[in-house]
Design a protein around this motif. Sequence first.
Motif, PDB file in Angstrom:
ATOM      1  N   UNK A   1       0.324  -1.692   0.141  1.00 46.46           N
ATOM      2  CA  UNK A   1      -0.295   0.060  -0.198  1.00 46.46           C
ATOM      3  C   UNK A   1       0.932   1.635  -0.324  1.00 46.46           C
ATOM      4  N   UNK A   2       2.047   1.778  -0.487  1.00 43.43           N
ATOM      5  CA  UNK A   2       3.260   2.302   0.241  1.00 43.43           C
ATOM      6  C   UNK A   2       2.543   3.345  -1.427  1.00 43.43           C
ATOM      7  N   UNK A   3       2.302   2.462  -2.353  1.00 40.26           N
ATOM      8  CA  UNK A   3       1.735   3.977  -3.960  1.00 40.26           C
ATOM      9  C   UNK A   3       0.342   4.329  -3.492  1.00 40.26           C
ATOM     10  N   UNK A   4       0.355   4.395  -4.758  1.00 39.36           N
ATOM     11  CA  UNK A   4      -1.061   4.753  -4.762  1.00 39.36           C
ATOM     12  C   UNK A   4      -2.861   3.492  -5.353  1.00 39.36           C
TER      13      UNK A   4
ATOM     14  N   UNK B   1      -8.900   6.461 -16.214  1.00 38.03           N
ATOM     15  CA  UNK B   1      -7.800   6.936 -15.511  1.00 38.03           C
ATOM     16  C   UNK B   1      -6.811   6.804 -16.615  1.00 38.03           C
ATOM     17  N   UNK B   2      -5.787   7.431 -16.772  1.00 35.01           N
ATOM     18  CA  UNK B   2      -4.466   7.096 -17.848  1.00 35.01           C
ATOM     19  C   UNK B   2      -4.008   6.005 -17.727  1.00 35.01           C
ATOM     20  N   UNK B   3      -2.995   5.421 -18.843  1.00 32.72           N
ATOM     21  CA  UNK B   3      -2.494   4.204 -18.320  1.00 32.72           C
ATOM     22  C   UNK B   3      -1.985   4.269 -17.487  1.00 32.72           C
ATOM     23  N   UNK B   4      -1.267   3.128 -16.559  1.00 31.77           N
ATOM     24  CA  UNK B   4      -0.654   3.591 -15.255  1.00 31.77           C
ATOM     25  C   UNK B   4      -0.979   4.388 -14.344  1.00 31.77           C
ATOM     26  N   UNK B   5      -1.832   3.969 -14.128  1.00 28.30           N
ATOM     27  CA  UNK B   5      -2.556   6.028 -13.836  1.00 28.30           C
ATOM     28  C   UNK B   5      -2.281   5.707 -11.519  1.00 28.30           C
ATOM     29  N   UNK B   6      -2.543   3.982 -11.547  1.00 27.90           N
ATOM     30  CA  UNK B   6      -1.971   4.050 -10.031  1.00 27.90           C
ATOM     31  C   UNK B   6      -1.442   2.330 -10.301  1.00 27.90           C
ATOM     32  N   UNK B   7      -1.032   2.423  -8.605  1.00 22.39           N
ATOM     33  CA  UNK B   7       0.324   1.652  -8.147  1.00 22.39           C
ATOM     34  C   UNK B   7      -0.715  -0.312  -8.251  1.00 22.39           C
ATOM     35  N   UNK B   8      -1.552  -0.223  -7.487  1.00 26.14           N
ATOM     36  CA  UNK B   8      -1.660  -1.547  -6.764  1.00 26.14           C
ATOM     37  C   UNK B   8      -3.572  -0.741  -7.063  1.00 26.14           C
ATOM     38  N   UNK B   9      -4.040  -2.169  -8.161  1.00 23.51           N
ATOM     39  CA  UNK B   9      -5.868  -2.496  -8.078  1.00 23.51           C
ATOM     40  C   UNK B   9      -6.581  -3.322  -7.272  1.00 23.51           C
TER      41      UNK B   9
ATOM     42  N   UNK C   1      -4.466   0.539 -16.500  1.00 18.76           N
ATOM     43  CA  UNK C   1      -4.737   1.688 -15.315  1.00 18.76           C
ATOM     44  C   UNK C   1      -3.252   0.970 -14.238  1.00 18.76           C
ATOM     45  N   UNK C   2      -3.146   0.000 -13.955  1.00 20.80           N
ATOM     46  CA  UNK C   2      -1.788  -0.418 -12.396  1.00 20.80           C
ATOM     47  C   UNK C   2      -0.456  -0.058 -13.469  1.00 20.80           C
TER      48      UNK C   2
ATOM     49  N   UNK D   1      -0.191  -9.163 -13.411  1.00 20.88           N
ATOM     50  CA  UNK D   1       1.191  -7.964 -13.757  1.00 20.88           C
ATOM     51  C   UNK D   1       1.579  -8.182 -14.530  1.00 20.88           C
ATOM     52  N   UNK D   2       2.077  -6.208 -15.296  1.00 19.67           N
ATOM     53  CA  UNK D   2       2.290  -6.306 -16.808  1.00 19.67           C
ATOM     54  C   UNK D   2       3.581  -7.014 -17.362  1.00 19.67           C
ATOM     55  N   UNK D   3       4.402  -8.210 -18.327  1.00 19.44           N
ATOM     56  CA  UNK D   3       5.281  -8.594 -17.866  1.00 19.44           C
ATOM     57  C   UNK D   3       6.487  -7.476 -17.469  1.00 19.44           C
ATOM     58  N   UNK D   4       6.287  -6.543 -18.009  1.00 22.04           N
ATOM     59  CA  UNK D   4       7.634  -5.127 -17.949  1.00 22.04           C
ATOM     60  C   UNK D   4       8.047  -5.021 -16.829  1.00 22.04           C
TER      61      UNK D   4
END
Length: 220
Positions: A9-12, A122-130, A158-159, A214-217
């Motif tokens: 929970x350290x990020x958004x 929301x934009x692509x990659x807008x938050x760390x965790x969904x 969005x993650x 998780x996105x593989x990247x």
Amino acid sequence: MFDLADADLAGSVLDCPGGAASFTAEARRAGVDVVAVDPTYPPAGPAAERGRALRALGEHAAAEAERGSAWARERAADFAWTFFPTPEDHLAERLRAAAAFAAHASSEPDHYVQASLPRLPFADGAVDLVLCSHLLFTYADRLDDAFHLAALRELVRVARREVRVFPLVVVGGGGEHAGLGALLEQLAAEAVTAELRPTDYRFQRGADRVLVLRPRMIDG
């Protein structure tokens, strides 16, 4: 239920769908950067009006908790009464959560956004965790696999870091959704990795794993 540690929970964080749950209220008290989305939240507008509408939603959820508790008591064998020792304990927790939601949402309505899958504002990659609970797979008898695939793609979009989904069983049914494997194969072909991780949370029979995408990247 999501097998979360403090570091997760350290990020958004995005709670989707948030409903009238207390997660956002409790996470905000802990200093977490969190937003909940749900189609039942009021649309954009004056904060005072939205706050009143959100409080009313919490009050409605409390009334619905009574009905849900009666349904669970009638089907007690479908549940593991460990995390909640009795149906009365389950009801008490749902009522507490609805009250916490109403109090927080009415005071910080900007943390509650009207939106619904499979399209989020929301934009692509807008938050760390969904986090996604009690929608996907839960209602697989009403929401087809095309919807599930579109929704999972949107959550991953969005993650930045990962998506966690729980439970994986159909409400009132036994075992995980039959189409889960095919959905994960499709996502794998789109560079999304999946992990089925055990969780200590027990309530619905057969709901003992959380899906982590998780996105593989970001896996290196």
